[in-house]
Design a protein around this motif. Structure first.
Motif, PDB file in Angstrom:
ATOM      1  N   ASP A  23      15.781  38.799 -31.784  1.00 26.50           N
ATOM      2  CA  ASP A  23      16.874  37.782 -31.848  1.00 26.50           C
ATOM      3  C   ASP A  23      16.633  36.378 -32.361  1.00 26.50           C
ATOM      4  O   ASP A  23      17.416  35.695 -32.763  1.00 26.50           O
ATOM      5  N   SER A  24      15.155  36.161 -32.855  1.00 28.64           N
ATOM      6  CA  SER A  24      14.872  34.924 -33.475  1.00 28.64           C
ATOM      7  C   SER A  24      14.510  35.309 -34.999  1.00 28.64           C
ATOM      8  O   SER A  24      14.015  34.563 -35.665  1.00 28.64           O
ATOM      9  N   LEU A  25      14.474  36.512 -35.590  1.00 27.94           N
ATOM     10  CA  LEU A  25      14.044  36.838 -36.601  1.00 27.94           C
ATOM     11  C   LEU A  25      15.325  37.002 -37.667  1.00 27.94           C
ATOM     12  O   LEU A  25      16.124  37.931 -37.344  1.00 27.94           O
ATOM     13  N   VAL A  26      15.167  36.457 -38.942  1.00 33.04           N
ATOM     14  CA  VAL A  26      15.971  36.783 -40.028  1.00 33.04           C
ATOM     15  C   VAL A  26      15.399  37.507 -41.076  1.00 33.04           C
ATOM     16  O   VAL A  26      14.707  37.205 -41.680  1.00 33.04           O
ATOM     17  N   VAL A  27      16.056  38.929 -41.003  1.00 27.07           N
ATOM     18  CA  VAL A  27      15.196  39.915 -42.207  1.00 27.07           C
ATOM     19  C   VAL A  27      15.462  39.503 -43.397  1.00 27.07           C
ATOM     20  O   VAL A  27      14.333  39.255 -44.014  1.00 27.07           O
ATOM     21  N   GLU A  28      16.490  38.737 -43.997  1.00 31.25           N
ATOM     22  CA  GLU A  28      16.498  38.242 -45.253  1.00 31.25           C
ATOM     23  C   GLU A  28      15.783  37.005 -45.513  1.00 31.25           C
ATOM     24  O   GLU A  28      15.268  36.837 -46.642  1.00 31.25           O
ATOM     25  N   GLN A  29      14.811  36.371 -44.541  1.00 36.63           N
ATOM     26  CA  GLN A  29      14.180  35.295 -44.748  1.00 36.63           C
ATOM     27  C   GLN A  29      12.718  35.543 -44.118  1.00 36.63           C
ATOM     28  O   GLN A  29      11.786  34.769 -43.981  1.00 36.63           O
ATOM     29  N   LEU A  30      12.289  36.960 -44.066  1.00 40.06           N
ATOM     30  CA  LEU A  30      10.873  37.151 -43.636  1.00 40.06           C
ATOM     31  C   LEU A  30       9.774  36.453 -44.380  1.00 40.06           C
ATOM     32  O   LEU A  30       8.783  36.191 -43.844  1.00 40.06           O
ATOM     33  N   ASP A  31      10.041  36.292 -45.681  1.00 38.12           N
ATOM     34  CA  ASP A  31       9.094  35.950 -46.523  1.00 38.12           C
ATOM     35  C   ASP A  31       8.914  34.522 -46.330  1.00 38.12           C
ATOM     36  O   ASP A  31       7.762  33.871 -46.861  1.00 38.12           O
ATOM     37  N   LYS A  32       9.554  33.691 -45.502  1.00 41.12           N
ATOM     38  CA  LYS A  32       9.692  32.376 -44.969  1.00 41.12           C
ATOM     39  C   LYS A  32       9.263  31.860 -43.723  1.00 41.12           C
ATOM     40  O   LYS A  32       9.790  31.291 -42.968  1.00 41.12           O
TER      41      LYS A  32
END
Length: 324
Positions: A23-32
């Motif tokens: 719920d706290s992870l944004v898949v598109e922003q995992l590199d950040k």
């Protein structure tokens, strides 16, 4: 005769997060990725395969010699083991690194973020066995469990060179080891310990068949979880022992270590493989019913009674002759 237990020494830092990581992870922003979680609790547990086995042995009246590397933060852990009859005289203490540490946060869905810091464990390769043997006497066995790979290799080769009977127990290091290293750790062992999955991994990585492995070790002991244990020796019938019944399982960490401790204690008492496996299974039952690898306790009469209920009067009588 001494019993040397070589392997990792570590502490486990276990935390629980009441929500879900996803719920706290944004898949598109995992590199950040840069997140933190407010955890509900922290449990610090004593661990490491070698101290776990040593603790189990000491609970059965056997005084093992712990061989491994730790940091200067080992003092409290050393005191605990000393109080429980473990010889810590030969633990190598690093001047620069902390004791190995497993740090893990588990969320409500059982997803985990975990890290393992090897730290002082990497200095196990600096430990020579011969000076220890000179102090404690010839070893009945040197058990070489998961540890710094270079340390495991050094201890195995020294055992072969000096004629010390050794037990190969590579367990957690199998996944990270290539076939050449595994072959070197296994070849010539008096005993090879593994669980069923690990036994297949050993075959796959070494290129040896089950029969070829048995030709290179004296006895192969394979734990089968809730189904018990299977023991195969060259020129002998297969021995199969069911797990102790009536177990109220809570947490499985350290169960394999406890089985090995019980098995080795029974060998020191002069028992055969079937009885040794029964003692190992009963000790393992205490661990699986407890959170933590060294938090269980029992009196010797209680242990004998549990052997009796699991494996009968003859087994209990023989075990009682060494405990009660």
């Amino acid at each position: 005769m001494s019993l040397l237990i070589c392997g990792s020494i570590a502490t486990d830092h276990l935390m629980s997060f009441g929500g879900r990581f996803r719920d706290s992870l944004v898949v598109e922003q995992l590199d950040k990725l840069a997140v933190s979680f407010l955890v509900d609790d922290l449990e610090i547990r004593r661990g490491g395969v070698a101290p776990n086995m040593c603790f189990g042995l000491s609970r059965l009246g056997v005084r093992p010699v712990l061989v491994g590397a730790a940091g200067e933060d080992f003092n409290d852990y050393r005191s605990w083991l000393d109080r429980h009859g473990v010889d810590c005289s030969f633990v190598h203490v690093s001047e620069t690194r902390h004791t190995a540490r497993f740090v893990c946060t588990t969320d409500s869905s059982m997803a985990q973020f975990a890290s393992f810091y090897p730290g002082a464990m990497s200095e196990a390769r600096l430990i020579e066995l011969a000076p220890i043997v000179a102090r404690v006497g010839d070893p009945e066995f040197v058990l070489i469990a998961a540890d710094d790979p270079e340390g495991m290799l050094r201890h195995t080769r020294e055992c072969r060179q000096r004629g010390y009977p050794f037990i190969a127990d590579p367990s957690q290091q199998l996944a990270f080891s290539d076939g050449e290293l595994i072959r070197d750790l296994v070849d010539g062992a008096a005993y090879l310990f593994s669980n069923e999955y690990e036994s297949h991994m050993i075959e796959a990585k070494t290129g040896w068949s089950a029969d070829e492995i048995l030709q290179r070790v004296g006895t192969q002991v394979t734990t089968l979880g809730a189904d018990g244990v299977r023991i195969m020796s060259r020129g002998a019938d297969v021995v199969e022992v069911k797990a102790a019944p009536g177990v109220a399982a809570v947490e499985p960490t350290g169960v394999g270590d406890a089985f090995r401790a019980g098995f080795l204690a029974a060998l020191q008492w002069g028992f055969g493989h079937e009885r040794a496996a029964q003692v190992g299974c009963v000790l393992a039952a205490y661990v699986v019913e407890t959170v933590g690898t060294q938090e269980y306790s029992f009196s010797h009469p209680q242990f004998v009674e549990r052997v009796h209920s699991a494996y009968g009067e003859q087994a209990a009588s023989e075990v009682a002759s060494h405990l009660v």
